[in-house]
Each structure stands twice: as C-alpha cells, then as structure tokens.
Design a protein around this motif. Structure first.
Motif, PDB file in Angstrom:
ATOM      1  N   ASP A 172       4.653  -7.946  10.456  1.00 35.56           N
ATOM      2  CA  ASP A 172       5.977  -8.462  11.311  1.00 35.56           C
ATOM      3  C   ASP A 172       6.573  -6.796  11.681  1.00 35.56           C
ATOM      4  O   ASP A 172       6.642  -6.698  10.963  1.00 35.56           O
ATOM      5  N   ILE A 173       7.014  -6.870  13.106  1.00 36.41           N
ATOM      6  CA  ILE A 173       7.504  -5.663  13.409  1.00 36.41           C
ATOM      7  C   ILE A 173       9.209  -6.143  12.568  1.00 36.41           C
ATOM      8  O   ILE A 173       9.324  -4.788  12.500  1.00 36.41           O
ATOM      9  N   MET A 174       9.264  -6.581  13.952  1.00 38.35           N
ATOM     10  CA  MET A 174      11.304  -6.522  13.423  1.00 38.35           C
ATOM     11  C   MET A 174      11.957  -6.781  11.390  1.00 38.35           C
ATOM     12  O   MET A 174      11.904  -8.423  11.392  1.00 38.35           O
ATOM     13  N   LEU A 175      11.505  -6.254  10.788  1.00 39.06           N
ATOM     14  CA  LEU A 175      12.032  -6.782   9.384  1.00 39.06           C
ATOM     15  C   LEU A 175      13.253  -6.234   9.066  1.00 39.06           C
ATOM     16  O   LEU A 175      13.529  -4.862   9.700  1.00 39.06           O
ATOM     17  N   PRO A 176      13.978  -6.703   7.849  1.00 38.12           N
ATOM     18  CA  PRO A 176      14.936  -5.573   7.448  1.00 38.12           C
ATOM     19  C   PRO A 176      14.674  -4.441   6.728  1.00 38.12           C
ATOM     20  O   PRO A 176      14.036  -4.081   6.225  1.00 38.12           O
ATOM     21  N   GLY A 177      15.880  -3.494   7.238  1.00 36.05           N
ATOM     22  CA  GLY A 177      14.964  -2.864   6.410  1.00 36.05           C
ATOM     23  C   GLY A 177      14.385  -1.685   7.167  1.00 36.05           C
ATOM     24  O   GLY A 177      14.135  -0.950   8.237  1.00 36.05           O
ATOM     25  N   MET A 178      13.099  -0.698   5.961  1.00 35.62           N
ATOM     26  CA  MET A 178      12.425  -0.198   6.851  1.00 35.62           C
ATOM     27  C   MET A 178      11.340  -1.282   8.244  1.00 35.62           C
ATOM     28  O   MET A 178      11.610  -2.653   7.214  1.00 35.62           O
ATOM     29  N   ASP A 179      11.331  -1.102   9.020  1.00 35.66           N
ATOM     30  CA  ASP A 179      10.560  -1.808  10.359  1.00 35.66           C
ATOM     31  C   ASP A 179       8.958  -1.435   9.696  1.00 35.66           C
ATOM     32  O   ASP A 179       8.082  -0.852   9.749  1.00 35.66           O
ATOM     33  N   GLY A 180       8.487  -2.680  10.993  1.00 37.82           N
ATOM     34  CA  GLY A 180       6.538  -3.096  10.283  1.00 37.82           C
ATOM     35  C   GLY A 180       5.823  -1.831  10.537  1.00 37.82           C
ATOM     36  O   GLY A 180       4.971  -1.845  10.019  1.00 37.82           O
ATOM     37  N   PHE A 181       6.994  -0.714  11.409  1.00 39.50           N
ATOM     38  CA  PHE A 181       5.827   0.430  11.647  1.00 39.50           C
ATOM     39  C   PHE A 181       5.737   1.017  10.559  1.00 39.50           C
ATOM     40  O   PHE A 181       4.990   2.070  10.286  1.00 39.50           O
ATOM     41  N   GLY A 182       7.198   1.633  10.124  1.00 36.99           N
ATOM     42  CA  GLY A 182       7.347   1.732   8.982  1.00 36.99           C
ATOM     43  C   GLY A 182       5.878   1.596   7.527  1.00 36.99           C
ATOM     44  O   GLY A 182       6.088   2.868   6.937  1.00 36.99           O
ATOM     45  N   PHE A 183       6.876  -0.141   7.544  1.00 35.31           N
ATOM     46  CA  PHE A 183       5.405  -0.304   6.389  1.00 35.31           C
ATOM     47  C   PHE A 183       4.012   0.662   6.478  1.00 35.31           C
ATOM     48  O   PHE A 183       3.174   0.267   5.823  1.00 35.31           O
ATOM     49  N   CYS A 184       4.054   0.249   8.190  1.00 40.52           N
ATOM     50  CA  CYS A 184       1.859   0.393   8.007  1.00 40.52           C
ATOM     51  C   CYS A 184       2.283   1.926   8.049  1.00 40.52           C
ATOM     52  O   CYS A 184       1.239   2.347   7.448  1.00 40.52           O
ATOM     53  N   ALA A 185       2.940   2.792   8.092  1.00 40.56           N
ATOM     54  CA  ALA A 185       2.866   3.963   8.007  1.00 40.56           C
ATOM     55  C   ALA A 185       2.812   4.569   6.613  1.00 40.56           C
ATOM     56  O   ALA A 185       1.554   5.130   6.040  1.00 40.56           O
ATOM     57  N   ALA A 186       3.245   3.756   6.299  1.00 37.21           N
ATOM     58  CA  ALA A 186       3.879   4.463   4.430  1.00 37.21           C
ATOM     59  C   ALA A 186       2.424   3.718   3.615  1.00 37.21           C
ATOM     60  O   ALA A 186       2.169   3.809   2.418  1.00 37.21           O
ATOM     61  N   LEU A 187       2.015   1.787   4.147  1.00 40.76           N
ATOM     62  CA  LEU A 187       1.089   2.002   3.650  1.00 40.76           C
ATOM     63  C   LEU A 187      -0.436   2.103   3.669  1.00 40.76           C
ATOM     64  O   LEU A 187      -1.037   3.077   2.636  1.00 40.76           O
TER      65      LEU A 187
END
Length: 226
Positions: A52-67
């Motif tokens: 999902d994109i709309m997540l608490p804290g780091m959003d999904g875009f940020g998660f994907c970049a970190a991953l």
C-alpha cells in the motif's frame, strides 16, 4: 519464509486480501507499516510484496526505495492513488506492477502468478507445493508449517509428500506402507502408525484431534488441506 508479504494498514482489507491469497495456496504475512515490513525482512524472506502507498510513517514509495537498496524481490503496489504521476513514481522507486483499489482479486491473482512464474518458475513444475498451512519445496526437500521450517526425517518427508499430493483421498495403509517402505521391507506395519503420529506432532495444531491427517478406521488415512 512467506510467499507474500502484504504491507497494508487497513486491517480488515488486509485480512480479506490474505484470505483470497490463502485460498490460492500462498503463505501470507501481514504488516501494517513500512517499519514493521522492513523489520520482518531483516529476519525473514518473501517471494513477493504487496504494498500500500498510504502507510503510517514512511509511505510506500519510501519503503520501495529503501527495499531496492538491498533486494530485488518483486513488488506490486496496491493503491487508490491512480494519477499518472503516482504510478510513474511507483515504477521509478522500483515497483514491478501497480494495481488500483478497490482491488479486483482475479486481476491481482493473475499478476501475482505471472510475477512468481517469471521470477521463480516453481509453481509451473510443481517444485513448490502449497497445501493450506503446509508448504513443501521438492527441490530442496524443505517443509514449512505456517511459514516456519520444520525438520523431518527422510521417511516423514516422503510420507507427507505422498499424502499432500493426494488431498481428500483415502489411502489404504497397505498402499502407504508399500510406497514408502516397499513391499519387501523388513519393517512392520506399525512403523506407518508411528510415522503418522510423528507427522501429526509437527503439522497439527492439536495432534490428538487432527484436522489434516485423518484416520479412516479399518482402511487407512486421508489428508485434508487446512
């Protein structure tokens, strides 16, 4: 190990999606934030991530970049954000596909199957077998129960594999014994009973009240997918 890591903070929606995925044979882990998902991946593996994109804290875009800094695991974004810019951003951060909410499960399952086939090529050859909470990798001879690997002896593994490959069928004791130990074996039929008990201890929530390996009195055993 999980087949799919679902990162979604709407719990009811996550559980609904997971139910459909479970029915299709996938082992699913749910996490409600990017932080929880990254922590899970520090100690575990997933073959595919639904994000999902709309997540608490780091959003999904940020998660994907970190991953993407350390993993190439396939990612499908699930989002109500359907603007072209959002989709382009998702792909720019390393997503493999983008599915709009509300989710059409038939389309999602087809996309998951395609990514799994393209990246792992396991399901096509029945190397990876899913049966409810039990998952068997025939290539590595590993068995997982609720996503956790369980140790099995050679005969336990062969017996479980035979049962799982025949769900819902009553297999006679004589057939099971001959297939696993051989008609000319010096082992006794009681050996089968002992191995059934050992398997139940490992893949049943209540071994004395089995839901998967059921006794058909006077005949043999039947495996039920649960």
């Amino acid at each position: 190990m999980a087949d799919i890591l679902l990162v979604e903070d709407h719990r009811e929606l996550a559980e609904l999606i997971a139910t459909f995925l479970n029915r299709d044979g996938y082992l699913v882990e749910i996490r409600e934030s990017s932080g929880q998902a990254l922590a899970f991946l520090e100690a575990n593996t997933a073959k595919l991530i639904l994000l999902d994109i709309m997540l608490p804290g780091m959003d999904g875009f940020g998660f994907c970049a970190a991953l993407r800094e350390k993993s190439n695991v396939p990612v499908i974004i699930l989002s109500a954000k359907v603007d072209k810019e959002d989709k382009m951003n998702g792909f720019a951060q390393g997503a493999d596909d983008y599915v709009e909410k509300p989710v059409d499960m038939d389309i999602l399952l087809a996309k998951i199957s395609a990514l799994m086939r393209r990246n792992y090529d396991l399901k096509k050859d029945n190397i990876l077998i899913h049966s409810g909470a039990v998952s068997i990798n025939r290539d590595t001879r590993q068995v997982f129960f609720h996503g956790k690997e369980i140790p099995l002896t050679v005969k336990e593994y062969e017996l479980l594999l035979l049962l799982v490959q025949n769900p819902g069928k009553t297999l006679r004791k004589e057939y099971l014994f001959d297939q696993i130990w051989g008609a000319d074996s010096f082992s006794e039929n009681q050996t089968l009973t002992v191995h059934i008990k050992m398997l139940r201890d490992k893949i049943e929530e209540e071994p004395k009240n089995p839901k998967r390996i059921k006794t058909i009195w006077g005949v043999g055993y039947k495996y039920e997918e649960n």
